[in-house]
Motif scaffolding. Structure first.
Motif, PDB file in Angstrom:
ATOM      1  N   ASP A  95       0.940  -1.065  -0.066  1.00  0.00           N
ATOM      2  CA  ASP A  95      -0.021  -0.029   0.022  1.00  0.00           C
ATOM      3  C   ASP A  95       0.917   1.333   0.174  1.00  0.00           C
ATOM      4  O   ASP A  95       2.103   0.996  -0.115  1.00  0.00           O
ATOM      5  CB  ASP A  95      -1.092  -0.095   1.121  1.00  0.00           C
ATOM      6  N   GLU A  96       0.397   2.628   0.012  1.00  0.00           N
ATOM      7  CA  GLU A  96       1.083   3.653  -0.019  1.00  0.00           C
ATOM      8  C   GLU A  96       2.016   4.074   1.123  1.00  0.00           C
ATOM      9  O   GLU A  96       2.853   4.608   1.007  1.00  0.00           O
ATOM     10  CB  GLU A  96       0.177   4.982  -0.093  1.00  0.00           C
ATOM     11  N   ASP A  97       1.798   3.024   2.178  1.00  0.00           N
ATOM     12  CA  ASP A  97       2.552   3.201   3.536  1.00  0.00           C
ATOM     13  C   ASP A  97       3.823   2.161   3.375  1.00  0.00           C
ATOM     14  O   ASP A  97       4.430   2.024   4.377  1.00  0.00           O
ATOM     15  CB  ASP A  97       2.012   3.170   4.708  1.00  0.00           C
TER      16      ASP A  97
ATOM     17  N   THR B  45       3.200   2.009  -9.649  1.00  0.00           N
ATOM     18  CA  THR B  45       2.329   2.401  -8.592  1.00  0.00           C
ATOM     19  C   THR B  45       0.947   2.641  -9.549  1.00  0.00           C
ATOM     20  O   THR B  45       0.908   3.332 -10.401  1.00  0.00           O
ATOM     21  CB  THR B  45       2.605   4.082  -7.968  1.00  0.00           C
TER      22      THR B  45
ATOM     23  N   SER C 242      -3.225   3.698  -9.253  1.00  0.00           N
ATOM     24  CA  SER C 242      -4.051   4.717  -8.775  1.00  0.00           C
ATOM     25  C   SER C 242      -5.234   3.636  -8.555  1.00  0.00           C
ATOM     26  O   SER C 242      -5.557   2.658  -9.236  1.00  0.00           O
ATOM     27  CB  SER C 242      -4.439   5.789  -9.512  1.00  0.00           C
TER      28      SER C 242
ATOM     29  N   THR D 142      -4.333   3.020  -3.422  1.00  0.00           N
ATOM     30  CA  THR D 142      -3.310   3.215  -4.437  1.00  0.00           C
ATOM     31  C   THR D 142      -2.193   2.100  -4.056  1.00  0.00           C
ATOM     32  O   THR D 142      -1.891   1.858  -2.827  1.00  0.00           O
ATOM     33  CB  THR D 142      -2.568   4.701  -4.231  1.00  0.00           C
TER      34      THR D 142
END
Length: 160
Positions: free
Chosen positions: A17-19, A61, A63, A129
């Motif tokens: 994930d984004e983290d 990446t 969206s 994302t």
């Protein structure tokens, strides 16, 4: 050989994930196989793999629109608990399978009572994302049978 339409691609992935929290990976398992150009893979992954060669590694990446779509709040449905498959006892947050008119569907249990459960029909990764670390393990021309069936056969692909 480069990844192109009508090739069978085997790849390893790590999904984050984004983290940068790892959500899924097949790095220590058999590679995933698919028939390129036949809608068997997320479009964003197919586009990123096009033109790559065996041994290449890279990250992309995607969206939510390029991956599993935005979350839709109107996707909560009430179903009888007896229709949930995958466990004997249910609680919020668990994944279940239900039969729909479109076939089996994976859902997330939102709330559960004695006889009825509220389930979230959104894909579990909808609204996120996503970052994919990809490694192309192999690329080969598809067989006539694979082209006829519309999917890859063998390790990481479909078995009849």
């Amino acid at each position: 050989m480069q990844v192109a339409n009508d090739t069978v691609v085997q790849f390893k992935y790590t999904l984050k994930d984004e983290d940068s929290q790892v959500l899924d990976t097949n790095v220590n398992n058999a590679p995933l196989a698919y028939l390129h150009g036949h809608n068997g893979m997320l479009e964003g992954i197919e586009n990123a793999l096009t033109g790559k060669e065996e041994g290449e590694s890279f990250s992309i990446t995607l969206s939510p629109e390029e991956a599993y779509g935005e979350r839709k709040e109107d996707m909560i449905q009430r179903v009888p608990v007896k229709h949930l498959q995958g466990a004997k006892k249910w609680s919020a947050g668990m994944m279940a399978t239900v039969h729909t008119e479109q076939g089996e569907r994976q859902v997330t249990v939102a709330k559960v009572g004695k006889f009825m459960a509220d389930v979230d029909m959104n894909h579990p990764l909808a609204g996120l994302t996503l970052i994919f670390d990809l490694e192309v393990v192999s690329v080969r021309a598809a067989t006539e049978e694979e082209l006829e069936h519309g999917h890859a056969h063998g390790e990481g692909g479909h078995h009849h």
